[in-house]
Design a protein around this motif. Sequence first.
Motif, mmCIF file in Angstrom:
data_model
loop_
_atom_site.group_PDB
_atom_site.id
_atom_site.type_symbol
_atom_site.label_atom_id
_atom_site.label_comp_id
_atom_site.label_asym_id
_atom_site.label_seq_id
_atom_site.Cartn_x
_atom_site.Cartn_y
_atom_site.Cartn_z
ATOM 1 N N GLY A 170 85.484 -18.326 42.143
ATOM 2 C CA GLY A 170 86.775 -18.390 41.474
ATOM 3 C C GLY A 170 87.930 -17.884 42.309
ATOM 4 N N THR A 171 87.662 -17.486 43.559
ATOM 5 C CA THR A 171 88.713 -16.899 44.389
ATOM 6 C C THR A 171 89.021 -17.777 45.602
ATOM 7 N N VAL A 172 90.301 -17.962 45.862
ATOM 8 C CA VAL A 172 90.774 -18.693 47.036
ATOM 9 C C VAL A 172 91.703 -17.775 47.826
ATOM 10 N N LYS A 173 91.452 -17.641 49.110
ATOM 11 C CA LYS A 173 92.359 -16.886 49.976
ATOM 12 C C LYS A 173 93.320 -17.877 50.620
ATOM 13 N N ALA A 174 94.608 -17.575 50.531
ATOM 14 C CA ALA A 174 95.626 -18.525 50.980
ATOM 15 C C ALA A 174 96.546 -17.922 52.029
ATOM 16 N N ARG A 175 96.947 -18.758 52.989
ATOM 17 C CA ARG A 175 97.946 -18.370 53.976
ATOM 18 C C ARG A 175 99.013 -19.453 54.029
ATOM 19 N N TYR A 176 100.275 -19.026 54.089
ATOM 20 C CA TYR A 176 101.397 -19.947 54.010
ATOM 21 C C TYR A 176 102.254 -19.884 55.275
ATOM 22 N N PHE A 177 102.652 -21.085 55.725
ATOM 23 C CA PHE A 177 103.492 -21.210 56.913
ATOM 24 C C PHE A 177 104.578 -22.249 56.643
ATOM 25 N N GLN A 178 105.483 -22.429 57.587
ATOM 26 C CA GLN A 178 106.596 -23.349 57.389
ATOM 27 C C GLN A 178 106.148 -24.777 57.139
ATOM 28 N N ASP A 179 105.076 -25.185 57.799
ATOM 29 C CA ASP A 179 104.685 -26.586 57.737
ATOM 30 C C ASP A 179 103.414 -26.851 56.941
ATOM 31 N N ALA A 180 102.665 -25.808 56.587
ATOM 32 C CA ALA A 180 101.371 -26.041 55.955
ATOM 33 C C ALA A 180 100.884 -24.817 55.189
ATOM 34 N N TYR A 181 99.933 -25.080 54.328
ATOM 35 C CA TYR A 181 99.259 -24.065 53.533
ATOM 36 C C TYR A 181 97.775 -24.148 53.857
ATOM 37 N N TYR A 182 97.113 -22.996 54.033
ATOM 38 C CA TYR A 182 95.683 -22.949 54.336
ATOM 39 C C TYR A 182 94.937 -22.275 53.187
ATOM 40 N N ALA A 183 93.800 -22.832 52.805
ATOM 41 C CA ALA A 183 92.980 -22.262 51.735
ATOM 42 C C ALA A 183 91.575 -22.001 52.248
ATOM 43 N N ASN A 184 91.109 -20.762 52.119
ATOM 44 C CA ASN A 184 89.724 -20.414 52.454
ATOM 45 C C ASN A 184 88.893 -20.602 51.205
ATOM 46 N N MET A 185 88.020 -21.610 51.218
ATOM 47 C CA MET A 185 87.255 -21.988 50.041
ATOM 48 C C MET A 185 85.886 -21.322 49.967
ATOM 49 N N GLY A 186 85.538 -20.504 50.963
ATOM 50 C CA GLY A 186 84.293 -19.741 50.893
ATOM 51 C C GLY A 186 83.120 -20.404 51.590
ATOM 52 N N ASP A 187 82.010 -19.677 51.580
ATOM 53 C CA ASP A 187 80.817 -20.127 52.308
ATOM 54 C C ASP A 187 80.208 -21.394 51.727
ATOM 55 N N GLY A 188 80.272 -21.538 50.390
ATOM 56 C CA GLY A 188 79.694 -22.728 49.766
ATOM 57 C C GLY A 188 80.352 -23.994 50.271
ATOM 58 N N PHE A 189 81.674 -23.962 50.369
ATOM 59 C CA PHE A 189 82.402 -25.108 50.885
ATOM 60 C C PHE A 189 82.103 -25.309 52.365
ATOM 61 N N ALA A 190 82.046 -24.205 53.119
ATOM 62 C CA ALA A 190 81.813 -24.293 54.565
ATOM 63 C C ALA A 190 80.484 -24.964 54.879
ATOM 64 N N SER A 191 79.512 -24.810 53.979
ATOM 65 C CA SER A 191 78.197 -25.416 54.214
ATOM 66 C C SER A 191 78.244 -26.936 54.174
ATOM 67 N N THR A 192 79.336 -27.502 53.630
ATOM 68 C CA THR A 192 79.479 -28.962 53.564
ATOM 69 C C THR A 192 80.411 -29.506 54.643
ATOM 70 N N THR A 193 81.017 -28.612 55.428
ATOM 71 C CA THR A 193 81.993 -29.049 56.433
ATOM 72 C C THR A 193 81.655 -28.515 57.820
ATOM 73 N N GLY A 194 80.380 -28.329 58.081
ATOM 74 C CA GLY A 194 79.980 -27.860 59.402
ATOM 75 C C GLY A 194 80.392 -26.433 59.689
ATOM 76 N N GLY A 195 80.427 -25.592 58.657
ATOM 77 C CA GLY A 195 80.761 -24.184 58.841
ATOM 78 C C GLY A 195 82.245 -23.867 58.819
ATOM 79 N N LYS A 196 83.064 -24.800 58.351
ATOM 80 C CA LYS A 196 84.519 -24.583 58.311
ATOM 81 C C LYS A 196 84.959 -24.237 56.885
ATOM 82 N N PRO A 197 85.328 -22.977 56.623
ATOM 83 C CA PRO A 197 85.703 -22.574 55.263
ATOM 84 C C PRO A 197 87.155 -22.853 54.891
ATOM 85 N N TRP A 198 88.027 -23.099 55.895
ATOM 86 C CA TRP A 198 89.451 -23.273 55.633
ATOM 87 C C TRP A 198 89.839 -24.748 55.531
#
Length: 304
Positions: free
Chosen positions: A117-145
Amino acid sequence: MRTSTARRVGTALAAAAALTSLAACSGSDGSQGAAGSGKDQAGAVAGTSPVAALKQVRRTTGGAQSAKVDGTMDMGGVMSMKQSGVIGWADGLSGEMTITYTGGTMGEALKQSGGDGTVKARYFQDAYYANMGDGFASTTGGKPWIRYSYQDMAALGGASGDVMKDQLQNSSPEQGVKALLASGDVKKVGQEDVRGVSATRYSGTVDVAELTAKNSDLDAGQLAAFKEQLALAGVTTQTVDIWVDERDLLVKKAERGEMKTGTFTSTLFYSDYGTQVPRQKPPASDTVDFKELVKQGVTPGGAS
């Protein structure tokens, strides 16, 4: 990609949308003009005119450039969440927030797909980044963001995407003050305690569509489409309350409005103005671009 993963990708978009509550609707300087300086400013704030006082609050809060933020937001049955972190607005939006979904369909989708239920977010001028956790990373080759380009989000979201892009790139606490100044309905309520700080409360009613029209760079077609979406959602106006401390800094903001999905409420607290803002982007090796996920069949709504 699995449907559960698609749901989590869509859920992260709500985290980006949630940031617009940090700013509220942008208000217009319009014919308000600029208040004086020095003793004239102090006299205006101490006087009885809410408009004169809020002009100074807008400048002081806007000039602080960064703050710690925490609060809650509820969007009927769609989403309830709490958030905390640091945002900066010295040169466009920057910051880092932890957003936890506590209920609603978006929160349930995130949890059912293996998240907490938790998303870690970072905000910049051109983009927003979301860390979706280990479960998501397991479907994207180890990439959680996930990286969400504001331009890509605008293209996919139509008029509402353009509005969110505009607000995300220009978010700051002073926007809530601007909204009240532009509402034409602002009034001073009185003194109240906010987490141990004596603060002056101001309240007003804001026409959402009108404020967007006054203060965004959207063209006539985009604005017309956005107003139509607001009407379909049942949103026409919302109330905005702000609390200001003796230094003319915003310490609390509360919003309330009605939508077809239920009542929208948002309460945010601001503190530690001038605090340091995290500015490091996630490593490219840990990041997947939202456009690439879309190419794989994932849509913002969570369908695959």
